[in-house]
Design a protein around this motif. Structure first.
Motif, PDB file in Angstrom:
ATOM      1  N   LYS A   1       0.851  -1.188   0.000  1.00  0.00           N
ATOM      2  CA  LYS A   1       0.000   0.000   0.000  1.00  0.00           C
ATOM      3  C   LYS A   1       0.888   1.239   0.000  1.00  0.00           C
TER       4      LYS A   1
ATOM      5  N   LEU B   1      -4.245  11.615  -1.354  1.00  0.00           N
ATOM      6  CA  LEU B   1      -5.134  10.531  -1.778  1.00  0.00           C
ATOM      7  C   LEU B   1      -5.176   9.432  -0.719  1.00  0.00           C
TER       8      LEU B   1
ATOM      9  N   VAL C   1      -3.375   3.927  -0.856  1.00  0.00           N
ATOM     10  CA  VAL C   1      -4.004   3.306  -2.028  1.00  0.00           C
ATOM     11  C   VAL C   1      -3.415   1.915  -2.235  1.00  0.00           C
ATOM     12  N   SER C   2      -4.233   1.020  -2.778  1.00  0.00           N
ATOM     13  CA  SER C   2      -3.814  -0.357  -3.065  1.00  0.00           C
ATOM     14  C   SER C   2      -3.626  -0.524  -4.565  1.00  0.00           C
TER      15      SER C   2
ATOM     16  N   ASP D   1      -6.162   0.676  -7.545  1.00  0.00           N
ATOM     17  CA  ASP D   1      -7.067   1.760  -7.136  1.00  0.00           C
ATOM     18  C   ASP D   1      -6.988   2.960  -8.089  1.00  0.00           C
ATOM     19  N   LEU D   2      -5.821   3.166  -8.701  1.00  0.00           N
ATOM     20  CA  LEU D   2      -5.591   4.349  -9.531  1.00  0.00           C
ATOM     21  C   LEU D   2      -5.354   3.939 -10.982  1.00  0.00           C
TER      22      LEU D   2
ATOM     23  N   GLU E   1      -0.229   4.919 -11.527  1.00  0.00           N
ATOM     24  CA  GLU E   1       0.365   3.859 -10.694  1.00  0.00           C
ATOM     25  C   GLU E   1       1.786   3.527 -11.136  1.00  0.00           C
TER      26      GLU E   1
END
Length: 428
Positions: free
Chosen positions: A283, A339, A342-343, A346-347, A352
């Motif tokens: 993460k 933000l 995030v995993s 997610d983006l 990413e």
């Protein structure tokens, strides 16, 4: 009466063509509602399937058996495409080419290499794209007809975990083969008995060593028949509920069945078994500044603005303060561009990919995505055992997939049973 009217309509069409003109046309082997399947199309599809069977080192079934299975598959495909056309389901060139590029990337090939590989197998790239278009259309149709009405509740997930155990506890994947001997929904007791007797006979032969793949190709009525009945690798959660209790006690090479369902009688074989690793994810805590493009701000201007902001940050200005006053992502701007954690997934992909290359506290060069241009800063990273959430998502997806498979099987059988189909082939 409807069938008689349709038969007469086609007879009139043939007579109107005239004998000389009709001889120049390819022979019709089947009428499917208001469309036809030609002998040359059937032969082409047979050749493709034969090549696939040969490549898998499976034993080739007799020509008449393969021909019957291939024609049945073509009838179902045509019925689905007809329904899709009536429903207005289409695929844009952009979506089609994008899907082809995704397949090439998954196979670690450039588009040039991918195209050459397809053509080396005796298939034109144009024919490949047309088959891909049909596959996408059918998938969209099924999602529309079936997927939209299939729901999975938290209670179902909880019940599954309580009764079947957690996905992480299973640590096993099963490679299954499957044969379906279909029975119509309104079949008589005599027809059901005949199907059951045939299933029992096949089961005994398979247990005695008869080749499963060849038997599936020649006898099975399910969508994977021409793949030798291969269902691929699945966890217990991905296996139809009809088979789960049976599969858990099977060893490699075991055959089980016949198993009764509304669709007919099923026989399954355990082709192989393997373990599964734990699910650990990385993460990332990240923030960004977004500049959107519009009539007044083009790509060059957006990039210049972000470079200027990056220079100010390098000189000591606070990233969060600049994000609040300059970022076009209003949802994150009020949090200083944050933000939060995030995993993976997610983006959007370009964001990413750029984020993954950054060290903690490092700021990126301007990065373009579909939303505009970004400055990205990674604030922290941590590895997290995401097993519980991952398990629930797997169970949710598995239950949904199982429901869709079961509904699709019934839907396709009903579509075939209710359709007007005439076959004109003495060999079938």
């Amino acid at each position: 009466m409807q069938k008689i009217i349709k038969s007469l309509r086609w007879m009139l069409i043939f007579l109107a063509m005239g004998q000389g003109y009709a001889e120049t046309l390819d022979r019709i082997v089947a009428i499917v509602e208001d469309d036809v399947i030609l002998a040359r199309d059937l032969a082409r599809e047979e050749a493709v399937i034969k090549q696939r069977i040969a490549a898998s080192n499976s034993q080739m079934p007799p020509d008449y058996v393969l021909r019957k299975q291939v024609l049945e598959k073509m009838i179902i495909d045509k019925l689905q495409r007809q329904l899709a056309e009536r429903a207005g389901v289409t695929v844009s060139e952009e979506m089609l080419n994008g899907s082809a590029e995704d397949i090439a990337q998954r196979n670690r090939m450039t588009m040039e290499q991918f195209r050459a590989e397809i053509e080396s197998q005796g298939i034109t790239y144009k024919a490949f794209l047309e088959n891909l278009r049909n596959e996408i259309i059918v998938n969209q149709l099924r999602a529309r007809e079936i997927g939209a009405r299939v729901k999975v509740t938290d209670r179902e997930i909880d019940h599954y975990i309580e009764t079947q155990g957690k996905i992480g506890d299973q640590a096993i994947q099963y490679h299954l083969g499957h044969i379906l001997l279909a029975v119509k929904e309104n079949a008589s007791a005599s027809d059901v008995q005949k199907a059951q007797s045939k299933a029992n006979e096949l089961f005994e032969k398979l247990n005695a060593g008869q080749d499963f793949s060849e038997t599936a190709i020649s006898q099975s009525n399910d969508a994977n028949a021409l793949k030798g009945g291969d269902l691929g690798w699945r966890t217990i959660a991905d296996i139809p509920s009809l088979f789960t209790d049976v599969v858990k006690d099977m060893k490699r090479g075991d055959v089980a069945g016949p198993i009764r369902s509304p669709s007919g009688f099923h026989i399954v074989k355990m082709l192989d078994v393997k373990g599964v690793d734990d699910h650990i994810i990385t993460k990332t805590k990240v923030r960004h500044i977004l500049i959107k493009t519009n009539e007044l701000v083009d790509d060059n201007e957006a990039r210049k603005r972000l470079l200027a902001l990056r220079a100010r940050i390098d000189d000591g200005d606070d990233f969060a303060v600049l994000a609040r006053s300059h970022s076009d992502d209003k949802g994150s701007a009020i949090k200083g561009g944050l933000l939060d954690w995030v995993s993976p997934g997610d983006l959007v992909k370009p964001f990413e990919e750029a984020m993954a290359k950054l060290g903690v506290n490092q700021i990126s060069e301007p990065v373009q995505t579909q939303f505009g241009w970004h400055l990205i800063q990674v604030l922290d990273r941590e590895n997290k055992d995401n097993s519980t959430e991952y398990q629930r998502n797997l169970v949710r997806d598995a239950i949904r997939k199982r429901k869709i498979e079961e509904e699709t099987e019934l839907w396709m059988r009903r579509l075939r049973d209710e359709a007007y189909v005439e076959i004109y082939d003495d060999r079938l």
